[in-house]
Write a protein that holds these residues in place. Sequence first.
Motif, PDB file in Angstrom:
ATOM      1  N   VAL A   1       0.839  -1.204   0.000  1.00  0.00           N
ATOM      2  CA  VAL A   1       0.000   0.000   0.000  1.00  0.00           C
ATOM      3  C   VAL A   1       0.873   1.254   0.000  1.00  0.00           C
ATOM      4  O   VAL A   1       0.585   2.226  -0.712  1.00  0.00           O
TER       5      VAL A   1
ATOM      6  N   ILE B   1      -8.861  -4.081  -3.263  1.00  0.00           N
ATOM      7  CA  ILE B   1      -8.665  -3.747  -1.850  1.00  0.00           C
ATOM      8  C   ILE B   1      -7.439  -2.853  -1.678  1.00  0.00           C
ATOM      9  O   ILE B   1      -7.459  -1.918  -0.877  1.00  0.00           O
ATOM     10  N   VAL B   2      -6.373  -3.105  -2.433  1.00  0.00           N
ATOM     11  CA  VAL B   2      -5.184  -2.247  -2.357  1.00  0.00           C
ATOM     12  C   VAL B   2      -5.555  -0.817  -2.727  1.00  0.00           C
ATOM     13  O   VAL B   2      -5.160   0.139  -2.043  1.00  0.00           O
TER      14      VAL B   2
ATOM     15  N   LYS C   1      -8.454   0.635  -2.484  1.00  0.00           N
ATOM     16  CA  LYS C   1      -9.250   1.186  -1.384  1.00  0.00           C
ATOM     17  C   LYS C   1      -8.361   1.516  -0.181  1.00  0.00           C
ATOM     18  O   LYS C   1      -8.562   2.525   0.492  1.00  0.00           O
ATOM     19  N   ALA C   2      -7.392   0.654   0.087  1.00  0.00           N
ATOM     20  CA  ALA C   2      -6.493   0.867   1.227  1.00  0.00           C
ATOM     21  C   ALA C   2      -5.628   2.106   1.028  1.00  0.00           C
ATOM     22  O   ALA C   2      -5.384   2.848   1.982  1.00  0.00           O
TER      23      ALA C   2
ATOM     24  N   ALA D   1      -7.833   4.929   1.866  1.00  0.00           N
ATOM     25  CA  ALA D   1      -8.156   4.946   3.298  1.00  0.00           C
ATOM     26  C   ALA D   1      -6.980   5.389   4.161  1.00  0.00           C
ATOM     27  O   ALA D   1      -7.174   5.980   5.228  1.00  0.00           O
ATOM     28  N   CYS D   2      -5.764   5.111   3.705  1.00  0.00           N
ATOM     29  CA  CYS D   2      -4.567   5.409   4.500  1.00  0.00           C
ATOM     30  C   CYS D   2      -3.807   6.636   4.007  1.00  0.00           C
ATOM     31  O   CYS D   2      -2.772   6.992   4.581  1.00  0.00           O
TER      32      CYS D   2
ATOM     33  N   LYS E   1      -5.969  -0.374  10.320  1.00  0.00           N
ATOM     34  CA  LYS E   1      -6.887  -0.191   9.192  1.00  0.00           C
ATOM     35  C   LYS E   1      -6.743  -1.314   8.165  1.00  0.00           C
ATOM     36  O   LYS E   1      -7.725  -1.760   7.578  1.00  0.00           O
ATOM     37  N   LEU E   2      -5.508  -1.732   7.928  1.00  0.00           N
ATOM     38  CA  LEU E   2      -5.252  -2.704   6.866  1.00  0.00           C
ATOM     39  C   LEU E   2      -5.678  -4.124   7.224  1.00  0.00           C
ATOM     40  O   LEU E   2      -6.178  -4.853   6.362  1.00  0.00           O
TER      41      LEU E   2
ATOM     42  N   MET F   1      -9.189  -5.161   6.352  1.00  0.00           N
ATOM     43  CA  MET F   1      -9.419  -5.056   4.912  1.00  0.00           C
ATOM     44  C   MET F   1      -8.864  -6.274   4.170  1.00  0.00           C
ATOM     45  O   MET F   1      -9.430  -6.714   3.170  1.00  0.00           O
ATOM     46  N   PHE F   2      -7.753  -6.813   4.659  1.00  0.00           N
ATOM     47  CA  PHE F   2      -7.042  -7.879   3.956  1.00  0.00           C
ATOM     48  C   PHE F   2      -7.093  -9.217   4.674  1.00  0.00           C
ATOM     49  O   PHE F   2      -6.319 -10.119   4.358  1.00  0.00           O
TER      50      PHE F   2
END
Length: 95
Positions: free
Chosen positions: A11, A47-48, A50-51, A54-55, A85-86, A89-90
Amino acid sequence: MIDLVSIFNIVLAKHYGLEWEEQVNLQEASEAYRKLSAVKRSQFDVIVTKAVAACEELYRSFPETHRTQLDMDIRAEIEEDIYRKLEPMFWQFLS
């Protein structure tokens, strides 16, 4: 193997616009990624993305220098926030 540290670095690489698959420190994660089915790779990529969003603010809040203990403490605290956070998500990709 794709672990949480690798995901953090994937990320982060994407945040900086780098191709994470080419990073030496992510060689094992890249190999594990290539072994995933096309559907799983696609899910991982989504997801990456989105991450990264998000980060974004957290990555930008890293201290610019690491000269003092306070700088290191601030970075460690931000990294912990990012990991928190991660992980959810993962969760399906963590081995």
